[in-house]
Design a protein around this motif. Structure first.
Motif, PDB file in Angstrom:
ATOM      1  N   THR A  21     -54.879 -29.318 -41.420  1.00  0.00           N
ATOM      2  CA  THR A  21     -55.223 -28.646 -42.677  1.00  0.00           C
ATOM      3  C   THR A  21     -55.284 -27.127 -42.545  1.00  0.00           C
ATOM      4  N   ASN A  22     -55.350 -26.612 -41.317  1.00  0.00           N
ATOM      5  CA  ASN A  22     -55.371 -25.161 -41.077  1.00  0.00           C
ATOM      6  C   ASN A  22     -54.306 -24.830 -40.031  1.00  0.00           C
ATOM      7  N   PRO A  23     -53.011 -24.897 -40.422  1.00  0.00           N
ATOM      8  CA  PRO A  23     -51.941 -24.674 -39.436  1.00  0.00           C
ATOM      9  C   PRO A  23     -52.127 -23.360 -38.687  1.00  0.00           C
ATOM     10  N   GLY A  24     -51.915 -23.433 -37.386  1.00  0.00           N
ATOM     11  CA  GLY A  24     -52.103 -22.255 -36.545  1.00  0.00           C
ATOM     12  C   GLY A  24     -53.469 -22.207 -35.896  1.00  0.00           C
ATOM     13  N   SER A  25     -54.364 -23.083 -36.326  1.00  0.00           N
ATOM     14  CA  SER A  25     -55.695 -23.161 -35.712  1.00  0.00           C
ATOM     15  C   SER A  25     -55.596 -23.821 -34.342  1.00  0.00           C
ATOM     16  N   ILE A  26     -56.576 -23.539 -33.503  1.00  0.00           N
ATOM     17  CA  ILE A  26     -56.656 -24.179 -32.193  1.00  0.00           C
ATOM     18  C   ILE A  26     -57.930 -25.005 -32.161  1.00  0.00           C
ATOM     19  N   ALA A  27     -57.782 -26.281 -31.865  1.00  0.00           N
ATOM     20  CA  ALA A  27     -58.941 -27.178 -31.808  1.00  0.00           C
ATOM     21  C   ALA A  27     -58.651 -28.249 -30.767  1.00  0.00           C
ATOM     22  N   SER A  28     -59.458 -28.279 -29.744  1.00  0.00           N
ATOM     23  CA  SER A  28     -59.233 -29.265 -28.682  1.00  0.00           C
ATOM     24  C   SER A  28     -60.566 -29.726 -28.108  1.00  0.00           C
ATOM     25  N   VAL A  29     -60.602 -30.994 -27.745  1.00  0.00           N
ATOM     26  CA  VAL A  29     -61.804 -31.576 -27.159  1.00  0.00           C
ATOM     27  C   VAL A  29     -61.404 -32.247 -25.849  1.00  0.00           C
ATOM     28  N   TYR A  30     -62.277 -32.159 -24.863  1.00  0.00           N
ATOM     29  CA  TYR A  30     -61.987 -32.703 -23.538  1.00  0.00           C
ATOM     30  C   TYR A  30     -63.140 -33.590 -23.103  1.00  0.00           C
ATOM     31  N   GLY A  31     -62.788 -34.710 -22.472  1.00  0.00           N
ATOM     32  CA  GLY A  31     -63.791 -35.607 -21.919  1.00  0.00           C
ATOM     33  C   GLY A  31     -63.861 -35.454 -20.409  1.00  0.00           C
ATOM     34  N   ASN A  32     -64.981 -35.861 -19.857  1.00  0.00           N
ATOM     35  CA  ASN A  32     -65.132 -35.853 -18.405  1.00  0.00           C
ATOM     36  C   ASN A  32     -64.177 -36.880 -17.806  1.00  0.00           C
ATOM     37  N   PRO A  33     -63.322 -36.479 -16.832  1.00  0.00           N
ATOM     38  CA  PRO A  33     -62.331 -37.414 -16.294  1.00  0.00           C
ATOM     39  C   PRO A  33     -62.934 -38.648 -15.622  1.00  0.00           C
ATOM     40  N   THR A  34     -64.167 -38.566 -15.167  1.00  0.00           N
ATOM     41  CA  THR A  34     -64.745 -39.715 -14.454  1.00  0.00           C
ATOM     42  C   THR A  34     -65.283 -40.791 -15.400  1.00  0.00           C
ATOM     43  N   ASP A  35     -65.924 -40.369 -16.525  1.00  0.00           N
ATOM     44  CA  ASP A  35     -66.528 -41.377 -17.408  1.00  0.00           C
ATOM     45  C   ASP A  35     -66.121 -41.225 -18.879  1.00  0.00           C
ATOM     46  N   SER A  36     -65.235 -40.267 -19.178  1.00  0.00           N
ATOM     47  CA  SER A  36     -64.735 -40.026 -20.548  1.00  0.00           C
ATOM     48  C   SER A  36     -65.810 -39.555 -21.520  1.00  0.00           C
ATOM     49  N   CYS A  37     -66.992 -39.199 -21.016  1.00  0.00           N
ATOM     50  CA  CYS A  37     -68.019 -38.630 -21.893  1.00  0.00           C
ATOM     51  C   CYS A  37     -67.621 -37.207 -22.292  1.00  0.00           C
ATOM     52  N   PHE A  38     -68.202 -36.725 -23.393  1.00  0.00           N
ATOM     53  CA  PHE A  38     -67.891 -35.383 -23.876  1.00  0.00           C
ATOM     54  C   PHE A  38     -68.152 -34.343 -22.801  1.00  0.00           C
ATOM     55  N   GLN A  39     -67.214 -33.387 -22.677  1.00  0.00           N
ATOM     56  CA  GLN A  39     -67.395 -32.280 -21.749  1.00  0.00           C
ATOM     57  C   GLN A  39     -67.253 -30.923 -22.431  1.00  0.00           C
ATOM     58  N   ARG A  40     -66.161 -30.750 -23.226  1.00  0.00           N
ATOM     59  CA  ARG A  40     -65.887 -29.428 -23.797  1.00  0.00           C
ATOM     60  C   ARG A  40     -65.198 -29.538 -25.151  1.00  0.00           C
ATOM     61  N   LEU A  41     -65.481 -28.558 -26.015  1.00  0.00           N
ATOM     62  CA  LEU A  41     -64.820 -28.439 -27.310  1.00  0.00           C
ATOM     63  C   LEU A  41     -64.521 -26.971 -27.554  1.00  0.00           C
ATOM     64  N   PHE A  42     -63.298 -26.669 -28.011  1.00  0.00           N
ATOM     65  CA  PHE A  42     -62.919 -25.282 -28.321  1.00  0.00           C
ATOM     66  C   PHE A  42     -62.273 -25.252 -29.695  1.00  0.00           C
ATOM     67  N   ILE A  43     -62.753 -24.361 -30.571  1.00  0.00           N
ATOM     68  CA  ILE A  43     -62.196 -24.248 -31.925  1.00  0.00           C
ATOM     69  C   ILE A  43     -62.055 -22.776 -32.313  1.00  0.00           C
ATOM     70  N   SER A  44     -60.888 -22.452 -32.875  1.00  0.00           N
ATOM     71  CA  SER A  44     -60.671 -21.154 -33.502  1.00  0.00           C
ATOM     72  C   SER A  44     -59.765 -21.372 -34.710  1.00  0.00           C
ATOM     73  N   PHE A  45     -60.245 -20.997 -35.885  1.00  0.00           N
ATOM     74  CA  PHE A  45     -59.479 -21.209 -37.108  1.00  0.00           C
ATOM     75  C   PHE A  45     -58.419 -20.118 -37.272  1.00  0.00           C
ATOM     76  N   GLN A  46     -57.282 -20.496 -37.853  1.00  0.00           N
ATOM     77  CA  GLN A  46     -56.182 -19.551 -38.035  1.00  0.00           C
ATOM     78  C   GLN A  46     -56.625 -18.306 -38.798  1.00  0.00           C
ATOM     79  N   ALA A  47     -57.443 -18.476 -39.825  1.00  0.00           N
ATOM     80  CA  ALA A  47     -57.915 -17.323 -40.602  1.00  0.00           C
ATOM     81  C   ALA A  47     -58.699 -16.352 -39.720  1.00  0.00           C
ATOM     82  N   SER A  48     -59.470 -16.897 -38.790  1.00  0.00           N
ATOM     83  CA  SER A  48     -60.236 -16.044 -37.874  1.00  0.00           C
ATOM     84  C   SER A  48     -59.315 -15.309 -36.914  1.00  0.00           C
ATOM     85  N   ILE A  49     -58.307 -16.018 -36.392  1.00  0.00           N
ATOM     86  CA  ILE A  49     -57.356 -15.397 -35.468  1.00  0.00           C
ATOM     87  C   ILE A  49     -56.606 -14.270 -36.175  1.00  0.00           C
TER      88      ILE A  49
END
Length: 203
Positions: free
Chosen positions: A25-53
């Motif tokens: 819905t916001n082309p050009g935005s960056i949004a990614s989530v990463y899980g812990n490789p050992t148990d797949s639990c949440f580890q990291r989230l990064f978001i930047s909206f295109q309008a902000s960039i």
């Protein structure tokens, strides 16, 4: 609350879909989530909206503040922030991240994502001035990812550290006077005054 809004656990499970919706819905935005490789639990989230960039690159000074605050929900964790300043001097959010813990590794990751974001969106990334507190993880991350940037330290954090370490109001006042000096001569004069009180504080 869980019946009305869903559980915290369900919210974390929906993060990958949320990131995909942001990018759709916001082309050009960056949004990614990463899980812990050992148990797949949440580890990291990064978001930047295109309008902000776009707004940061086209309407803000090349000045970035880095900071963090701590979440107060069921699952605690730090919220990492990269904030610019608009033409009126108001805060302009560029990117944010949520991580499982504050660590040197997570700051290195966040700053790497930030560098990639800016590099992708401009061929001539401006020479940035970055300011933060003097936390080791941030200092190392800036040096690794933004080697040409000026890196200054927030005077509020610096003066608080000064106050705690030396417990001397006069030293804190002289530190602020040195920071506000308009010439090298004025600055060096204030440093000499600090040195007369405490050589350790001067260095």
């Amino acid at each position: 609350m869980a019946a009305m809004r869903g559980s915290f656990e369900e919210g974390y499970r929906l993060l990958p879909q949320y990131c995909e919706q942001i990018k759709r819905t916001n082309p050009g935005s960056i949004a990614s989530v990463y899980g812990n490789p050992t148990d797949s639990c949440f580890q990291r989230l990064f978001i930047s909206f295109q309008a902000s960039i776009y707004g940061f690159l086209n309407a803000c000074r090349p000045l970035l503040g880095l900071d963090r605050t701590f979440l107060k929900s069921k699952y605690l964790g730090p919220l990492l922030l990269a904030t610019g300043f608009d033409g009126d001097g108001a805060l302009f959010p560029l990117a944010f991240g949520v991580v499982d813990e504050e660590s040197d590794d997570n700051w290195m990751w966040f700053l790497s994502e930030l560098h990639n974001l800016l590099e992708i969106n401009t061929e001539n990334m401006p020479r940035l001035t970055i300011f933060s507190d003097r936390q080791k993880g941030i200092v190392n991350g800036v040096e690794a990812n933004f080697p040409t940037a000026f890196h200054g330290f927030c005077m509020r954090h610096l003066s608080e550290s000064f106050r705690k370490e030396f417990n001397n109001t006069m030293l804190v006042n002289l530190l602020w006077e040195a920071a506000h000096a308009l010439t090298v001569i004025e600055f060096e004069a204030k440093i000499l005054e600090i040195e007369e009180i405490s050589q350790v504080a001067a260095f």
